[in-house]
Design an enzyme around this catalytic site. Structure first.
Site, short mmCIF file in Angstrom:
data_model
loop_
_atom_site.label_atom_id
_atom_site.label_comp_id
_atom_site.label_asym_id
_atom_site.label_seq_id
_atom_site.Cartn_x
_atom_site.Cartn_y
_atom_site.Cartn_z
N ASP A 74 16.14 20.52 -12.76
CA ASP A 74 16.90 19.98 -11.63
C ASP A 74 17.53 21.18 -10.92
OD1 ASP A 74 18.66 18.94 -9.86
OD2 ASP A 74 19.75 17.69 -11.30
N TYR A 125 15.37 22.35 7.43
CA TYR A 125 14.38 22.88 6.48
C TYR A 125 14.12 24.37 6.76
CZ TYR A 125 9.76 23.71 4.39
OH TYR A 125 8.70 24.24 3.68
N GLY A 143 4.13 19.74 -7.82
CA GLY A 143 3.95 19.67 -6.37
C GLY A 143 2.53 20.04 -5.96
N1 LIG Z 1 2.55 22.23 1.93
C1 LIG Z 1 2.67 23.00 3.00
O1 LIG Z 1 1.97 22.80 4.02
C2 LIG Z 1 3.65 24.15 3.00
C3 LIG Z 1 3.70 24.95 4.15
C4 LIG Z 1 4.58 26.02 4.20
C5 LIG Z 1 5.39 26.29 3.09
N2 LIG Z 1 5.36 25.50 2.00
C6 LIG Z 1 6.25 25.85 0.87
O2 LIG Z 1 5.46 25.89 -0.30
C7 LIG Z 1 6.19 25.39 -1.41
C8 LIG Z 1 5.42 24.27 -2.09
O3 LIG Z 1 5.23 23.22 -1.13
P1 LIG Z 1 4.47 21.89 -1.54
O4 LIG Z 1 3.85 21.36 -0.32
O5 LIG Z 1 3.65 22.15 -2.76
O6 LIG Z 1 5.72 20.95 -1.91
P2 LIG Z 1 5.73 19.54 -2.66
O7 LIG Z 1 4.35 19.02 -2.86
O8 LIG Z 1 6.72 18.72 -1.91
O9 LIG Z 1 6.32 19.90 -4.09
C9 LIG Z 1 7.67 20.23 -4.24
C10 LIG Z 1 7.92 20.55 -5.70
O10 LIG Z 1 9.33 20.87 -5.83
C11 LIG Z 1 9.87 20.05 -6.86
N3 LIG Z 1 11.25 19.76 -6.54
C12 LIG Z 1 11.74 19.24 -5.38
N4 LIG Z 1 13.07 19.09 -5.48
C13 LIG Z 1 13.42 19.51 -6.73
C14 LIG Z 1 14.66 19.59 -7.43
N5 LIG Z 1 15.82 19.20 -6.87
N6 LIG Z 1 14.66 20.08 -8.70
C15 LIG Z 1 13.49 20.48 -9.26
N7 LIG Z 1 12.29 20.43 -8.66
C16 LIG Z 1 12.27 19.94 -7.40
C17 LIG Z 1 9.02 18.78 -6.87
O11 LIG Z 1 9.13 18.15 -8.13
P3 LIG Z 1 8.88 16.55 -8.33
O12 LIG Z 1 7.84 16.14 -7.34
O13 LIG Z 1 8.44 16.45 -9.76
O14 LIG Z 1 10.20 15.89 -8.07
C18 LIG Z 1 7.63 19.38 -6.64
O15 LIG Z 1 7.12 19.89 -7.85
C19 LIG Z 1 7.56 24.97 -0.88
O16 LIG Z 1 8.47 26.01 -1.14
C20 LIG Z 1 7.34 24.82 0.61
O17 LIG Z 1 8.53 25.11 1.31
C21 LIG Z 1 4.49 24.43 1.93
#
Ligand SMILES: NC(=O)c1ccc[n+]([C@@H]2O[C@H](COP(=O)([O-])OP(=O)(O)OC[C@H]3O[C@@H](n4cnc5c(N)ncnc54)[C@H](OP(=O)(O)O)[C@@H]3O)[C@@H](O)[C@H]2O)c1
Length: 304
Positions: A52, A140, A11
């Site tokens: 998963d 969410y 991610g």
């Molecule tokens: N980005 C932001 O602005 C933001 C802001 C506030 C909080 N957050 C939090 O920060 C964290 C990271 O966010 P991000 O933006 O890096 O998210 P992201 O880019 O959407 O990445 C999500 C990750 O979770 C994995 N994943 C999703 N569903 C899964 C499942 N069922 N089983 C196993 N792995 C799974 C994905 O794997 P694959 O892609 O390989 O499927 C990917 O590695 C999250 O907890 C999010 O709630 C993010």
């Protein structure tokens, strides 16, 4: 060298932390869901494993591949619309799996760090501090708050890091707000951004740096990680356009209150970042500093 399990290493945030931890000399196991190719290649002791989060056996297998001293749980269903469309799946992935991982970490005596979000608030007030009462308004946000509660119950010493809007460079090149704005403007399109939606954007490098600092800090259990300013989405868009040499006139300011977006967006999720500024050696940069850092191609250089 610490044995660390990073869930969601394919991610946006997870891939950056994975690389930084490996560069720091830790032994890092990174998990991926459906995008193995997005786990970065990193020097040092690293491995990637499939995970998963809807499958208990898969969670146990990933855990046994690492026997971690620290679990950094970044993996989540992070798209608002996907969570709204599949609330039961969002509950399993975001809540049940987080609780299971936290319980396993507690049983092993491992540290547990959960990434949560500003979206646990309803956005009616803004300037949210760690002592403010979260009131989520969409699936969410509800699942992320439920995850915080479940993790805290399973592992009382866990650290919950609530992130504001994160920008920077993602493995897909399409994940982040700055990437979406630049892509739209470069292709001659117009970017519609809300003038009445406020956030405290933070550069991903600053998230990574904070996580590295907090890896062993057992005194903090909840922290709001955001940049120092409260900024509207359209103003952020214009700042991105200007920094990337694009015409900020390509940003159309639209009104959140008039939109029929599902789910509805909380209007003001800005953070009071006082606690983060007092406990971090390197507090997050301003938007201008962050965009300048990105433009110089320095992103990733000081955080792995
Ligand atoms: N980005 C932001 O602005 C933001 C802001 C506030 C909080 N957050 C939090 O920060 C964290 C990271 O966010 P991000 O933006 O890096 O998210 P992201 O880019 O959407 O990445 C999500 C990750 O979770 C994995 N994943 C999703 N569903 C899964 C499942 N069922 N089983 C196993 N792995 C799974 C994905 O794997 P694959 O892609 O390989 O499927 C990917 O590695 C999250 O907890 C999010 O709630 C993010």
């Amino acid at each position: 060298m610490t044995e660390i399990l990073v869930t969601g290493a394919s991610g946006f945030v997870g891939s950056r932390v994975f690389r930084a931890l490996a560069a720091d000399g830790h032994s890092v196991t990174g998990t991926f869901g459906s995008h193995e190719q997005r786990v970065p290649t990193a020097k040092g002791h690293t491995q990637s494993v499939a995970l998963d989060l809807t499958d208990d056996a898969s969670i146990e297998k990933a855990f046994r591949a690492s026997w971690p001293e620290v679990i950094l749980h970044t993996a989540a269903m992070s798209e608002l619309r996907a969570c709204e469309a599949e609330p039961e799946r969002a509950q399993r992935v975001n809540v049940a799996a987080s609780e299971k991982l936290a319980r396993m970490a507690a049983a092993l005596g491992a540290r547990f760090i959960l990434l949560s979000t500003d979206q646990v608030f309803d956005g009616t007030r803004g300037n949210y501090g760690e002592n403010d009462e979260p009131v989520p308004i969409h699936v969410y946000g509800r699942t992320k708050l439920d995850a915080e509660i479940a993790v805290r119950r399973a592992h009382p010493a866990a650290l919950v890091l609530r992130l504001a809007l994160v920008y920077g460079v993602s493995p897909s090149g399409t994940r982040t707000p700055n990437e979406q704005i630049v892509t739209t403007l470069r292709s001659g399109g117009r970017a519609k951004l809300f003038a009445d939606e406020f956030r405290s954007p933070i550069l991903v490098d600053d998230v990574v740096r904070a996580i590295l600092e907090l890896l062993t800090d057992k005194t903090t259990t909840l922290l709001h990680l955001g940049g120092p300013e409260r900024i509207a989405r359209d103003a952020f868009g214009r700042a991105v356009a200007t920094a990337f040499g694009l015409d900020p006139a390509g940003i159309d300011a639209v009104v959140l209150a008039d939109s029929d977006l599902v789910p509805k967006r909380p209007p003001d999720l800005s953070f009071d970042t006082g606690r983060a500024r007092s406990c971090l050696r390197h507090p997050p940069r301003s938007v201008a500093e962050g965009l300048d850092f990105l433009m110089r191609g320095a992103s990733g250089a000081d955080s792995g």
